[in-house]
Design an enzyme around this catalytic site. Structure first.
Site, PDB file in Angstrom:
ATOM      1  N   HIS A  14      12.313  14.725  39.585  1.00 19.01           N
ATOM      2  CA  HIS A  14      13.546  15.341  39.081  1.00 19.01           C
ATOM      3  C   HIS A  14      14.738  14.497  39.526  1.00 19.01           C
ATOM      4  O   HIS A  14      15.674  14.984  40.145  1.00 19.01           O
ATOM      5  CB  HIS A  14      13.662  16.777  39.583  1.00 19.01           C
ATOM      6  CG  HIS A  14      12.669  17.704  38.957  1.00 19.01           C
ATOM      7  ND1 HIS A  14      12.828  18.199  37.675  1.00 19.01           N
ATOM      8  CD2 HIS A  14      11.494  18.210  39.425  1.00 19.01           C
ATOM      9  CE1 HIS A  14      11.794  18.981  37.390  1.00 19.01           C
ATOM     10  NE2 HIS A  14      10.975  18.994  38.423  1.00 19.01           N
ATOM     11  N   HIS A  67       5.082  14.436  38.663  1.00 24.05           N
ATOM     12  CA  HIS A  67       4.945  14.476  37.198  1.00 24.05           C
ATOM     13  C   HIS A  67       5.839  13.436  36.516  1.00 24.05           C
ATOM     14  O   HIS A  67       6.750  13.772  35.755  1.00 24.05           O
ATOM     15  CB  HIS A  67       5.156  15.876  36.632  1.00 24.05           C
ATOM     16  CG  HIS A  67       6.407  16.599  37.044  1.00 24.05           C
ATOM     17  ND1 HIS A  67       7.669  16.060  36.921  1.00 24.05           N
ATOM     18  CD2 HIS A  67       6.591  17.838  37.554  1.00 24.05           C
ATOM     19  CE1 HIS A  67       8.572  16.933  37.329  1.00 24.05           C
ATOM     20  NE2 HIS A  67       7.942  18.019  37.729  1.00 24.05           N
ATOM     21  N   ASP A 102       0.683  21.394  37.193  1.00 26.95           N
ATOM     22  CA  ASP A 102       2.048  21.943  37.217  1.00 26.95           C
ATOM     23  C   ASP A 102       2.057  23.297  36.525  1.00 26.95           C
ATOM     24  O   ASP A 102       3.025  23.663  35.844  1.00 26.95           O
ATOM     25  CB  ASP A 102       3.044  20.977  36.572  1.00 26.95           C
ATOM     26  CG  ASP A 102       4.495  21.298  36.934  1.00 26.95           C
ATOM     27  OD1 ASP A 102       4.705  22.066  37.900  1.00 26.95           O
ATOM     28  OD2 ASP A 102       5.407  20.817  36.245  1.00 26.95           O
ATOM     29  N   LEU A 126       9.350  22.253  25.607  1.00 26.72           N
ATOM     30  CA  LEU A 126       8.329  22.845  26.454  1.00 26.72           C
ATOM     31  C   LEU A 126       8.955  23.800  27.461  1.00 26.72           C
ATOM     32  O   LEU A 126      10.064  23.583  27.940  1.00 26.72           O
ATOM     33  CB  LEU A 126       7.545  21.754  27.190  1.00 26.72           C
ATOM     34  CG  LEU A 126       6.728  20.791  26.322  1.00 26.72           C
ATOM     35  CD1 LEU A 126       6.119  19.697  27.186  1.00 26.72           C
ATOM     36  CD2 LEU A 126       5.648  21.534  25.561  1.00 26.72           C
ATOM     37  N   GLY A 140       7.187  24.709  30.240  1.00 28.21           N
ATOM     38  CA  GLY A 140       6.323  24.574  31.405  1.00 28.21           C
ATOM     39  C   GLY A 140       4.920  24.187  30.985  1.00 28.21           C
ATOM     40  O   GLY A 140       4.635  23.977  29.804  1.00 28.21           O
TER      41      GLY A 140
END
Length: 395
Positions: A197, A218, A275, A312, A314
């Site tokens: 992030h 991710h 995730d 998306l 999640g």
């Protein structure tokens, strides 16, 4: 955890494809015996592989590690339910929130681990994803902007105390001033640091890696929709040899080309994560999310915003789906994909399960069939106990 009378299982070793009998004693693999010549029933043998290790579980089957207060028994219920997905070790993931809310979540998970041995055996540690992440739209993802902040060591110590020392992995962005010193302190205290992030520069990523950051969370997700060709923070992380790379392999979060590049570049440092959010494991349908409004879970397993199908909401697919996708698309062999979901994450976190399917390793195993397009789990063993059997199967 007590040990059942299950002591042996026959199947095909996931690395060699050879029929073997795996014996389990006192929670560990005590023998792997190759068989001489074909035997009756060999054509029906399941594949045997190490149990899956998931570094990122936000929730499962309607249970959420980030809805405060966390429902009593959440960690225990999720741990048990994940056995049906072949996950034998995992990291409940607490995301960006208010200081007190994060503390409550950590205290709740740690308390359940302390009170229940089976939960403690499944929860290998806690993953704190935020709040020391980018405040920018795109890299921040679904994390609340008002809660993002610079790394704060005293605050982290407060949270670690609430977690009873169980925070083993933290995701942060090195774009904040002073991040390198924070990273070094985490590493000194046995906490792995992952970059995620983030909108950090190449130099900031290199500085974090030099201080001890060793993972990318991710990679390719939680990013700006548009980036410069180069330099950018995705290339910078791929180029850092010290950094292992986590990817979501469900076929929705990343193009196959990206998954292929990550596997080729990182090799044994490529890790699959789910995730998974709380809607994973539920039936297809429309649900209400506490952070994103109404969301839709499609029959194919894609989770998206109801009003914006292209966005998306999640991840709702588990590791066995990621393995299936990588193998079916020719991105990885069956053994390589299984390792990405088991041996690789265990090795990164320093777990005994990193030994894989070997004598002396924890008797955390999965038995499955491969249909040619997907993995179908048959049984799961934790510490030598058979903790899940799919209806109608008998290994």
């Amino acid at each position: 955890m007590s040990h059942s009378d299950i002591t042996a299982i026959r199947g095909l070793h996931y690395l060699s494809g050879e029929p073997v009998t795996v014996t389990m004693t006192s929670g560990k693999i005590s023998g792997i015996h190759k068989e001489e010549g074909p035997q009756a029933g060999d054509e029906n043998l399941p594949w045997l592989a190490p149990g899956f290790v998931d570094l990122q579980i936000n929730g499962f089957r309607g249970l959420d590690f980030n809805t405060i207060p966390i429902a009593k028994g959440t960690a225990k219920s999720v741990t048990s339910a994940l056995f049906e997905e072949g996950v034998t070790s995992y990291y409940p993931t607490v995301i960006t929130n208010g200081d007190d809310a994060i503390e409550q979540a950590l205290r709740s998970i740690a308390g359940e681990c302390r009170e229940d041995a089976a939960t403690a055996a499944g929860v290998a540690g806690i993953h704190l994803e935020g709040p020391f992440i980018s405040p920018e739209d795109g890299p921040r993802g679904a994390h609340g902007r008002s809660f993002t902040k610079a790394p704060d060591w005293e605050l982290f110590l407060r949270w670690q105390e609430a977690a009873e020392g169980r925070i083993k992995l933290i995701t942060l962005s090195p774009e904040w001033p002073g991040t390198a010193g924070f990273v070094a302190r985490c590493v000194e205290h046995g906490v792995q640091v992952s970059i995620g992030h983030t909108s950090a520069t190449d130099e900031q990523i290199m500085e974090a890696a030099a201080a001890g950051a060793r993972l990318s969370t991710h990679l390719g997700n939680g990013a700006h929709l548009m980036l410069p060709r180069h330099p950018n923070y995705i290339w910078a992380q791929l180029a850092q040899e010290e950094l292992w790379t986590c990817v979501i392999g469900d076929g929705f979060h990343l193009p196959d080309s990206v998954l292929k590049v990550v596997r080729r570049v990182k090799g044994k440092r490529a890790i699959l994560v789910s995730d998974a959010v709380a809607f994973s494991g539920l039936a297809p349908g429309t649900y209400e999310s506490h952070i994103g409004g109404r969301v839709v879970l499609t029959p194919e397993g894609k989770l998206h915003l109801e009003q914006s199908p292209g966005i998306l909401a999640g991840s709702a697919q588990m590791l066995q789906s990621g393995i299936s996708h990588l193998v079916y698309k020719g991105i990885a062999s069956l053994s390589e994909a299984c390792d990405m979901a088991s041996v690789h994450p265990a090795a990164f976190m320093g777990l005994p399960a990193a030994a894989g399917l070997a004598i002396g390793a924890p008797a955390d195993l999965v038995a499955f069939e491969w249909t040619g397009s997907r993995l179908k789990l048959m049984q799961t063993y934790k510490h030598g106990n058979r903790v899940y059997t799919r209806a109608g199967t008998d290994c």
